[in-house]
Enzyme design. Structure first.
Site, PDB file in Angstrom:
ATOM      1  N   ASP A 184      10.259   5.833  14.787  1.00  0.00           N
ATOM      2  CA  ASP A 184      10.118   7.259  14.502  1.00  0.00           C
ATOM      3  C   ASP A 184      10.545   8.039  15.743  1.00  0.00           C
ATOM      4  O   ASP A 184      10.028   7.806  16.840  1.00  0.00           O
ATOM      5  CB  ASP A 184       8.671   7.568  14.135  1.00  0.00           C
ATOM      6  CG  ASP A 184       8.448   9.031  13.782  1.00  0.00           C
ATOM      7  OD1 ASP A 184       9.432   9.778  13.714  1.00  0.00           O
ATOM      8  OD2 ASP A 184       7.285   9.422  13.577  1.00  0.00           O
TER       9      ASP A 184
ATOM     10  N   GLU B 109       0.829  -1.211   0.000  1.00  0.00           N
ATOM     11  CA  GLU B 109       0.000   0.000   0.000  1.00  0.00           C
ATOM     12  C   GLU B 109       0.855   1.249   0.000  1.00  0.00           C
ATOM     13  O   GLU B 109       1.827   1.371   0.756  1.00  0.00           O
ATOM     14  CB  GLU B 109      -0.934   0.063   1.205  1.00  0.00           C
ATOM     15  CG  GLU B 109      -1.781   1.336   1.173  1.00  0.00           C
ATOM     16  CD  GLU B 109      -2.527   1.628   2.456  1.00  0.00           C
ATOM     17  OE1 GLU B 109      -3.209   2.677   2.510  1.00  0.00           O
ATOM     18  OE2 GLU B 109      -2.448   0.839   3.396  1.00  0.00           O
TER      19      GLU B 109
ATOM     20  N   GLY C 224      13.157  15.118   7.058  1.00  0.00           N
ATOM     21  CA  GLY C 224      13.003  16.338   6.274  1.00  0.00           C
ATOM     22  C   GLY C 224      12.791  17.580   7.103  1.00  0.00           C
ATOM     23  O   GLY C 224      12.909  18.706   6.601  1.00  0.00           O
TER      24      GLY C 224
ATOM     25  N   GLY D 244      13.272  15.139  12.621  1.00  0.00           N
ATOM     26  CA  GLY D 244      13.370  13.808  13.191  1.00  0.00           C
ATOM     27  C   GLY D 244      14.010  12.809  12.253  1.00  0.00           C
ATOM     28  O   GLY D 244      14.497  13.145  11.171  1.00  0.00           O
TER      29      GLY D 244
ATOM     30  N   ASP E 139      11.307  12.049  17.092  1.00  0.00           N
ATOM     31  CA  ASP E 139      11.039  13.443  16.735  1.00  0.00           C
ATOM     32  C   ASP E 139      11.586  14.359  17.818  1.00  0.00           C
ATOM     33  O   ASP E 139      11.403  14.113  19.011  1.00  0.00           O
ATOM     34  CB  ASP E 139       9.529  13.646  16.587  1.00  0.00           C
ATOM     35  CG  ASP E 139       9.194  14.933  15.869  1.00  0.00           C
ATOM     36  OD1 ASP E 139       9.485  16.007  16.428  1.00  0.00           O
ATOM     37  OD2 ASP E 139       8.630  14.867  14.769  1.00  0.00           O
TER      38      ASP E 139
ATOM     39  N   CYS F 167      16.240  25.161  20.890  1.00  0.00           N
ATOM     40  CA  CYS F 167      15.106  25.258  19.971  1.00  0.00           C
ATOM     41  C   CYS F 167      13.886  24.614  20.627  1.00  0.00           C
ATOM     42  O   CYS F 167      13.983  23.962  21.669  1.00  0.00           O
ATOM     43  CB  CYS F 167      15.387  24.532  18.649  1.00  0.00           C
ATOM     44  SG  CYS F 167      16.899  25.041  17.798  1.00  0.00           S
TER      45      CYS F 167
END
Length: 539
Positions: free
Chosen positions: A219, A154, A271, A274, A221, A232
């Site tokens: 993942d 998918e 991008g 993370g 982040d 930041c």
């Protein structure tokens, strides 16, 4: 990072806004209603009686390529890509330089330029000339000829707030043509199903259509580090706080290889803020949800929000994985946390550190010392803990072992990976594809070489606009458009990506895919040999 949960409605047939999807579905902890996830999407099985509306006619209606068996060496898998007549990457002369977009290069802060729906022509050129279509196909297909690993996979395509689910393709060419035609803002990769995802309605009331395999993904982040990074916050990043990603990659990559035996682990920059990990070994792809949850639990160290108090409470003696992690992280803690981030300089942050000290008398002695010298650096405060403890005057009941354990917990709380666990726990989770352009920053989601982590700069990765400028500036040693002398006087064909700063990232990805396909072939050969032996024994 908060994650969104896709609705039961079938976006592949009836496009819905991302906002509506989130409002109609159960949100995981930390998700904000009405906000689509930035990096990933959870799928839900299709249900209900939605109207049968075909959202976009895809080029996947093309006939399937013939799947002819042939012997191919791993080092020869990509020879066809380097041929002069391959049109996967059109050269600089097509289109003309005068047709290239001229919008401004994005600054370090994201969101200055719209790289999504508002800059379609730029995206068209990027996908036509820079995206590694065939390498991506080989990565997901695990073979040079189409298999169900790709045909039953998918893909989810995002265009603004519209999400088209359950897209699938017969081969890399149909995949390429459809993406160039639609120019989605995001391309996400989901699982391999037991059947073609486009045919799912045939199995609507059956368990025959279900997710079968998918890479084990992680993942991470930087927003999940907002309570400890001081340079930041939110979507903003810099090279200082990026070191938290470097720490996370070191810890996870080491454990996945040494403790679980995985070999093919692809780390990819998201991008913006993370990283994603794709564990591509066959045994990883075949893990079910329970096994994925077990592996995720292995890395479950930091729990609960900061407001809940101490977030790391580990049993002793420490698991060997945690002892090894402390060895990997102790240098980063001293330099990147204490010195660079300086997380406890303010009185409020210093109070939080005091809460993590187990002995009440030592805690009070430290409080008085820090109040007498307000604004002292975090490295100084950290040194004060041992200095006062060793004098013996701060506390008569101090347990040195308890203090050491507490300090280890503090180090891990400020350095250990913070995972979005939902991405790792479910087969049916989608994750952003490598090499796409982040619509908010224009940066390409490039792979990260784990052997050169310290050199990786997220703000220095190629951007879509920058790649076009590099093509214009490319002239050293060239003998014409798309040609270059190879050092021996011969002229060779040069793909556009080879002329730009994207080259080392695609080269790295190519070597990764070659090694993965080599192992896949060896596994297949061994399985076939075992089956032949079993048949001979039966006879």
């Amino acid at each position: 990072m908060p994650h969104s949960v896709s609705p039961a409605a079938e976006e592949g047939s009836t496009p819905l806004s991302a906002t509506q999807m989130d409002q109609d579905s159960p949100a995981a902890a930390g998700s904000q209603p009405g906000q689509p996830a930035e990096e990933d999407t959870v799928m839900a099985d299709a249900s209900g009686d939605e109207a049968e509306v075909e959202a976009v006619k895809s080029s996947t209606d093309l006939p399937e390529a013939r799947n002819e068996k042939q012997e191919i060496k791993a080092e020869d898998l990509f020879n066809d890509i380097d041929s002069d007549d391959d049109d996967e990457f059109p050269t600089s002369s097509n289109p003309a330089k005068g047709d290239m977009p001229t919008s401004t290069e994005p600054q370090s802060s994201p969101g200055d330029v719209d790289y999504g729906a508002g800059n379609k022509e730029l995206m068209r050129i990027f996908y036509q000339r820079f995206f590694p279509w065939r390498y991506m196909f080989h990565w997901l297909n695990h073979s040079p000829t189409p298999t169900n690993d790709f045909k039953h996979r998918e893909f989810s395509l995002w265009t603004g707030d519209i999400v088209f689910r359950y897209q699938s393709y017969n081969d890399y060419e149909s995949f390429r043509k459809d993406i160039i035609q639609r120019l989605p803002d995001r391309v996400e990769i989901g699982p391999v199903y037991t059947a073609n995802p486009r045919d799912r309605k045939v199995f609507r009331n059956s368990t025959a259509f279900r997710p079968l395999a998918k890479e084990l993904c992680f993942d991470i982040d930087l927003t999940d580090y907002d309570d400890i990074r001081t340079c930041c916050d939110k979507a903003n990043i810099c090279i200082k706080c990026w070191q938290f990603m470097t720490m996370a990659i070191k810890v996870l990559d080491t454990a996945l290889r040494e403790d679980f035996g995985f070999q093919h682990i692809l780390w990819v920059y998201s991008g913006r803020r993370g990283v994603h990990a794709w564990v591509c070994d066959k045994k990883a792809r075949e893990l079910d949800d329970q096994q994925r949850k077990a592996i995720t639990g292995y890395f479950d160290v930091i729990r609960g929000p900061k407001e809940s108090g101490k977030r790391v409470n580990l049993r002793r003696p420490l698991h060997p994985h945690l002892s090894r992690s402390l060895d990997l992280l102790k240098t980063h803690f001293q330099s990147d946390v204490l010195e660079v981030q300086d997380p406890w300089r303010s009185p409020e942050k210093a109070d939080y550190l005091l809460q993590l000290i187990p002995d009440p008398d030592l805690r009070e002695a430290l409080r008085k010392k820090w109040e007498s010298s307000p604004g002292s650096a975090s490295s100084r405060k950290w040194a004060d803990i041992d200095a006062l403890a060793q004098t013996g005057s701060a506390s008569k009941t101090l347990d040195a072992r308890d203090l050491l354990d507490a300090k280890q917990d503090i180090v891990l709380e400020h350095t250990y990976p913070r995972l979005d666990v939902a991405v790792s726990q479910h087969l049916n989770h989608l994750l952003k594809s490598p090499f796409v352009v982040h619509p908010g920053t224009g940066r390409v989601c490039v792979p990260i070489d784990r052997d050169a982590l310290e050199e990786f700069d997220p703000l220095g990765v190629p951007t879509a606009q920058g790649l076009l400028r590099e093509i214009d500036a490319w002239n050293d040693g060239s003998t014409g458009e798309g040609q270059q002398e190879d050092g021996g006087g011969a002229v060779k064909h040069v793909q556009d990506w080879e002329k730009t700063s994207l080259k080392p990232y695609i080269d790295y990805f190519r070597s990764f895919v070659t090694a993965l396909m080599k192992d896949e072939r060896e596994i297949k050969v061994k399985r076939e040999r075992d089956e032949e032996q079993a048949e001979s024994l039966d006879f």
